[in-house]
Design a protein around this motif. Sequence first.
Motif, PDB file in Angstrom:
ATOM      1  N   ALA A   1      10.577  10.075  -3.076  1.00 27.79           N
ATOM      2  CA  ALA A   1       9.242  10.644  -3.286  1.00 27.79           C
ATOM      3  C   ALA A   1       8.928  11.685  -2.216  1.00 27.79           C
ATOM      4  O   ALA A   1       8.387  12.753  -2.524  1.00 27.79           O
ATOM      5  N   THR A   2       9.283  11.395  -0.970  1.00 31.82           N
ATOM      6  CA  THR A   2       9.051  12.343   0.116  1.00 31.82           C
ATOM      7  C   THR A   2       9.788  13.653  -0.158  1.00 31.82           C
ATOM      8  O   THR A   2       9.215  14.741   0.009  1.00 31.82           O
ATOM      9  N   LYS A   3      11.014  13.531  -0.597  1.00 31.57           N
ATOM     10  CA  LYS A   3      11.814  14.728  -0.915  1.00 31.57           C
ATOM     11  C   LYS A   3      11.186  15.499  -2.074  1.00 31.57           C
ATOM     12  O   LYS A   3      11.043  16.722  -2.002  1.00 31.57           O
ATOM     13  N   HIS A   4      10.802  14.789  -3.117  1.00 35.06           N
ATOM     14  CA  HIS A   4      10.198  15.445  -4.288  1.00 35.06           C
ATOM     15  C   HIS A   4       8.873  16.111  -3.941  1.00 35.06           C
ATOM     16  O   HIS A   4       8.587  17.208  -4.424  1.00 35.06           O
ATOM     17  N   ILE A   5       8.079  15.459  -3.122  1.00 31.70           N
ATOM     18  CA  ILE A   5       6.794  16.043  -2.708  1.00 31.70           C
ATOM     19  C   ILE A   5       7.046  17.316  -1.920  1.00 31.70           C
ATOM     20  O   ILE A   5       6.381  18.339  -2.132  1.00 31.70           O
ATOM     21  N   GLY A   6       8.026  17.277  -1.021  1.00 31.04           N
ATOM     22  CA  GLY A   6       8.371  18.469  -0.242  1.00 31.04           C
ATOM     23  C   GLY A   6       8.850  19.625  -1.113  1.00 31.04           C
ATOM     24  O   GLY A   6       8.635  20.788  -0.790  1.00 31.04           O
ATOM     25  N   GLU A   7       9.504  19.293  -2.211  1.00 34.27           N
ATOM     26  CA  GLU A   7      10.003  20.317  -3.140  1.00 34.27           C
ATOM     27  C   GLU A   7       8.999  20.610  -4.254  1.00 34.27           C
ATOM     28  O   GLU A   7       9.313  21.336  -5.201  1.00 34.27           O
ATOM     29  N   GLU A   8       7.797  20.030  -4.132  1.00 35.79           N
ATOM     30  CA  GLU A   8       6.710  20.203  -5.100  1.00 35.79           C
ATOM     31  C   GLU A   8       7.114  19.794  -6.512  1.00 35.79           C
ATOM     32  O   GLU A   8       6.730  20.421  -7.498  1.00 35.79           O
TER      33      GLU A   8
ATOM     34  N   THR B   1       0.807  -1.226   0.000  1.00 39.04           N
ATOM     35  CA  THR B   1       0.000   0.000   0.000  1.00 39.04           C
ATOM     36  C   THR B   1       0.839   1.274   0.000  1.00 39.04           C
ATOM     37  O   THR B   1       0.280   2.364   0.032  1.00 39.04           O
ATOM     38  N   ALA B   2       2.138   1.155  -0.051  1.00 42.94           N
ATOM     39  CA  ALA B   2       3.020   2.325   0.046  1.00 42.94           C
ATOM     40  C   ALA B   2       2.810   3.320  -1.087  1.00 42.94           C
ATOM     41  O   ALA B   2       3.032   4.517  -0.918  1.00 42.94           O
ATOM     42  N   GLY B   3       2.385   2.840  -2.230  1.00 44.19           N
ATOM     43  CA  GLY B   3       2.186   3.719  -3.375  1.00 44.19           C
ATOM     44  C   GLY B   3       1.054   4.715  -3.206  1.00 44.19           C
ATOM     45  O   GLY B   3       1.001   5.725  -3.909  1.00 44.19           O
ATOM     46  N   ARG B   4       0.162   4.479  -2.274  1.00 49.97           N
ATOM     47  CA  ARG B   4      -0.982   5.386  -2.066  1.00 49.97           C
ATOM     48  C   ARG B   4      -0.529   6.799  -1.719  1.00 49.97           C
ATOM     49  O   ARG B   4      -1.067   7.770  -2.235  1.00 49.97           O
ATOM     50  N   GLY B   5       0.424   6.901  -0.816  1.00 53.47           N
ATOM     51  CA  GLY B   5       0.915   8.224  -0.424  1.00 53.47           C
ATOM     52  C   GLY B   5       1.563   8.957  -1.584  1.00 53.47           C
ATOM     53  O   GLY B   5       1.431  10.175  -1.721  1.00 53.47           O
ATOM     54  N   VAL B   6       2.242   8.197  -2.436  1.00 54.85           N
ATOM     55  CA  VAL B   6       2.885   8.806  -3.608  1.00 54.85           C
ATOM     56  C   VAL B   6       1.810   9.309  -4.572  1.00 54.85           C
ATOM     57  O   VAL B   6       1.896  10.435  -5.064  1.00 54.85           O
ATOM     58  N   ARG B   7       0.801   8.469  -4.826  1.00 51.78           N
ATOM     59  CA  ARG B   7      -0.278   8.871  -5.741  1.00 51.78           C
ATOM     60  C   ARG B   7      -1.019  10.103  -5.247  1.00 51.78           C
ATOM     61  O   ARG B   7      -1.434  10.940  -6.033  1.00 51.78           O
ATOM     62  N   ARG B   8      -1.170  10.230  -3.926  1.00 53.06           N
ATOM     63  CA  ARG B   8      -1.876  11.384  -3.355  1.00 53.06           C
ATOM     64  C   ARG B   8      -0.959  12.588  -3.180  1.00 53.06           C
ATOM     65  O   ARG B   8      -1.431  13.666  -2.845  1.00 53.06           O
TER      66      ARG B   8
END
Length: 150
Positions: free
Chosen positions: A109-116, A26-33
């Motif tokens: 992914a966490t880093k990329h999300i933080g950097e938008e 289920t880890a991909g859910r956070g990435v998709r959102r």
Amino acid sequence: MFDILLALHLLFAVFAVGPLVAAATTAGRGVRRGDGAATAASARMLKLYSYASLLVVIVGMGLMSADDPDQKGVKVGQISQLWIWLSLVLWVVAIGLVLGLVVPTLDKATKHIGEEQSVVALTGRIAAAGGVVGILFAVIIFLMVYRPGH
């Protein structure tokens, strides 16, 4: 002693491997959102349960070395038996996928999300690897129950 080791092996499998497989699949859910907190939490959970799954292996080795309650003077298993060595190989592959691919990709992914930045390319990698981990642990369970060559 056999009963205690079997109970511990099963308990560790349920409480370490179960959450590991659930988190991996289920880890991909956070990435998709695009949820950085969810991807970071998934990475932490996967690391924790990957290391905790080592307890299953350790107790399993103890269980394998115990006397078989159905056959006096015979051990439950030997490392040379197909169901044991193949289960160990599959466990190493699964944990390698989690710690070598899924967790680093979640961290990225966490880093990329933080950097938008876009994380679309990472979603498939995480989902595919998580699915493979789930399949590997399903095969391990099958091997533990069926015990081919035993």
